[in-house]
Design an enzyme around this catalytic site. Sequence first.
Site, short mmCIF file in Angstrom:
data_model
loop_
_atom_site.label_atom_id
_atom_site.label_comp_id
_atom_site.label_asym_id
_atom_site.label_seq_id
_atom_site.Cartn_x
_atom_site.Cartn_y
_atom_site.Cartn_z
N HIS A 135 0.82 -1.22 0.00
CA HIS A 135 0.00 0.00 0.00
C HIS A 135 0.84 1.26 0.00
O HIS A 135 0.35 2.34 -0.30
CB HIS A 135 -0.94 0.00 1.21
N ASP A 188 3.37 9.34 -0.72
CA ASP A 188 2.15 8.64 -0.30
C ASP A 188 1.86 7.53 -1.31
O ASP A 188 1.88 7.80 -2.53
CB ASP A 188 0.98 9.64 -0.30
P1 ADQ Z 1 -3.22 6.06 4.92
O1 ADQ Z 1 -1.82 6.55 5.12
O2 ADQ Z 1 -4.02 5.79 6.11
O3 ADQ Z 1 -3.25 4.76 3.99
P2 ADQ Z 1 -5.13 7.45 3.04
O4 ADQ Z 1 -4.97 6.71 1.77
O5 ADQ Z 1 -5.32 8.91 2.83
O6 ADQ Z 1 -3.89 7.26 4.02
O7 ADQ Z 1 -6.37 6.87 3.83
C1 ADQ Z 1 -6.89 7.46 4.99
C2 ADQ Z 1 -8.27 6.87 5.24
O8 ADQ Z 1 -8.72 7.22 6.56
C3 ADQ Z 1 -9.31 7.38 4.26
O9 ADQ Z 1 -10.02 6.31 3.72
C4 ADQ Z 1 -10.24 8.25 5.10
O10 ADQ Z 1 -11.61 8.22 4.75
C5 ADQ Z 1 -10.07 7.67 6.49
N1 ADQ Z 1 -10.29 8.81 7.40
C6 ADQ Z 1 -9.84 10.05 7.21
N2 ADQ Z 1 -10.26 10.88 8.18
C7 ADQ Z 1 -10.98 10.15 8.99
C8 ADQ Z 1 -11.64 10.44 10.19
N3 ADQ Z 1 -11.60 11.68 10.71
N4 ADQ Z 1 -12.26 9.45 10.77
C9 ADQ Z 1 -12.26 8.21 10.26
N5 ADQ Z 1 -11.64 7.88 9.13
C10 ADQ Z 1 -11.00 8.83 8.50
C11 ADQ Z 1 -2.28 3.83 3.45
C12 ADQ Z 1 -1.21 4.46 2.56
C13 ADQ Z 1 -1.88 5.27 1.46
C14 ADQ Z 1 -2.84 4.37 0.67
C15 ADQ Z 1 -3.76 3.60 1.59
C16 ADQ Z 1 -4.59 2.56 0.84
O11 ADQ Z 1 -0.34 5.29 3.31
O12 ADQ Z 1 -0.92 5.82 0.59
O13 ADQ Z 1 -3.62 5.19 -0.18
O14 ADQ Z 1 -3.04 2.93 2.61
O15 ADQ Z 1 -3.80 1.79 0.02
#
Ligand code: ADQ
Length: 497
Positions: A169, A381
């Site tokens: 990921h 990211d």
């Molecule tokens: P993350 O580093 O966690 O993921 P991201 O892809 O932006 O980063 O995902 C964050 C998730 O958390 C989103 O689905 C979002 O909806 C959820 N979220 C955000 N704010 C929230 C809140 N206040 N309460 C609850 N949930 C919330 C890792 C990798 C990324 C990659 C993903 C998936 O670092 O690069 O995109 O895995 O592969």
Amino acid sequence: MAQRLFVVSNRLPIVLEKKSDGWTLKPGSGGLVSALAPVLSHRGGLWVGWPGLPLERAVGDWESVLAAGYRERGCNLVPVLLSRREVKGFYEGFSNAVLWPLFHDMLGRCHFEPAFWYAYLEVNEKFASAVAEHWRDGDFVWVQDYQLIHVAELLRRRNERARLGFFLHIPFPALDILLKLPWRGQILKALLAYDLIGFQTPRDSRNFLTCLQYLLPEAEILDDGRVAEVRLGARSVRVGAFPIGIDFHAFEETARSAEVKRRAAELRQRFGPAHLILGVDRLDYTKGLVEKLEAFRNALQRYPELRERVVFLQIVVPSREGVAEYQALKAHIERLVGEINGEFSSPGWVPVQYQYRSQSRRDLVALYRLARVGFVTSTKDGMNLVAKELCACQVDDCGVLVLSEFTGAAAQLQRGALLVNPHDIEGMADALKAAFDLSGEERQRRMAEMREILREQDIFWWVDYYLQAALGTVPDDFRAPKEYLPALDLDELLEAG
Ligand code: ADQ
């Protein structure tokens, strides 16, 4: 097609918590869980992972609470319990203080502690045993992410026939970075125990193949530009880029619901006439939070016309709270918010609003819908699902996405987003200004273009494409994901002499 999908990840999609009156389940957070939870609830299957509590606290009737959780989520959850010592060495150590910073190009934050490596191997063995215990002939075992790279190699020692896939990921680093890892050879070889290795972008996949060419020249690489094949002795391993998607329809539908519409209207009132710039990130040094705040400050300094016209809401989702580096980052962010508000606030207008907490899905979607500008500034990211979710919720097609070039999402969204280099503070400030200067027509065109791609390449497309690649049946007309490469403007260069 595989009979059963067997997902293995560090975390289960739930977190077990001890309350005074017994055990409860909380939904997990983070990108991996958001992406895979809808897949397993549609397809059914098995999910092996850590329920988020140290073994020593696992007393009492938590198993029946977990069992009720399985039924609700439509898949079987198999818990792997970790001791406090294992959490420290494997999770906080090797995962979060070695692989996470290294794979995000942050060598200075790595602690190459030998004890972390042994804890990592020990826990990977624990996961491999849990898989071996539940595996049935025909299952497709799909291991997720950097914490569990060795599961296949350890499992192959017991079961040569298992069909095993891996998905990373986070980004895969370039050769010069990987070379710093004391266990680089073991990590590369362990990856080759899978039948299919999936990366987020063509660049990650290319980085991996380059590392392999250099460190393991005996590996033969056949690359047709879609899914490559690596041959090493009797083994054949496929390697490809599979950009992870979101459950687009679910986000869009929620964004259109009467409840979200009502909530968005309430929030609209709260921000007054100002346009909303929205940032949503896990607390992490890879998300460029400091750079983002500096860019906003720079925009207010250099473009006074933005003052009182915009409000920047930054939501930070608590993460890895026990780690000192994360606490320091939080303090830095809070100091910057205070400084910017101290410098620019006027009666009735506070430029930065900051929330350090988890949001309900309804509020998050309402904010995504309301935002005039989504602001994503990760210095690196894997994908960034927030950028995609925001676009899915822009059902009025009128917002703009300002997106870091260093997210995996930039490859798919490059024609619609305003792409920025998060190290370029003035460039990001200019992009914020440009976002407000775009005509309504141009904003709609860009947003519609991004939404079309995300609708087509959603989370179910991602799973199908990955599983087809695992079976060697990717259709001939399949369009391989494109890469994003920033290009210099030749005219500008020539003009500058
Ligand atoms: P993350 O580093 O966690 O993921 P991201 O892809 O932006 O980063 O995902 C964050 C998730 O958390 C989103 O689905 C979002 O909806 C959820 N979220 C955000 N704010 C929230 C809140 N206040 N309460 C609850 N949930 C919330 C890792 C990798 C990324 C990659 C993903 C998936 O670092 O690069 O995109 O895995 O592969």
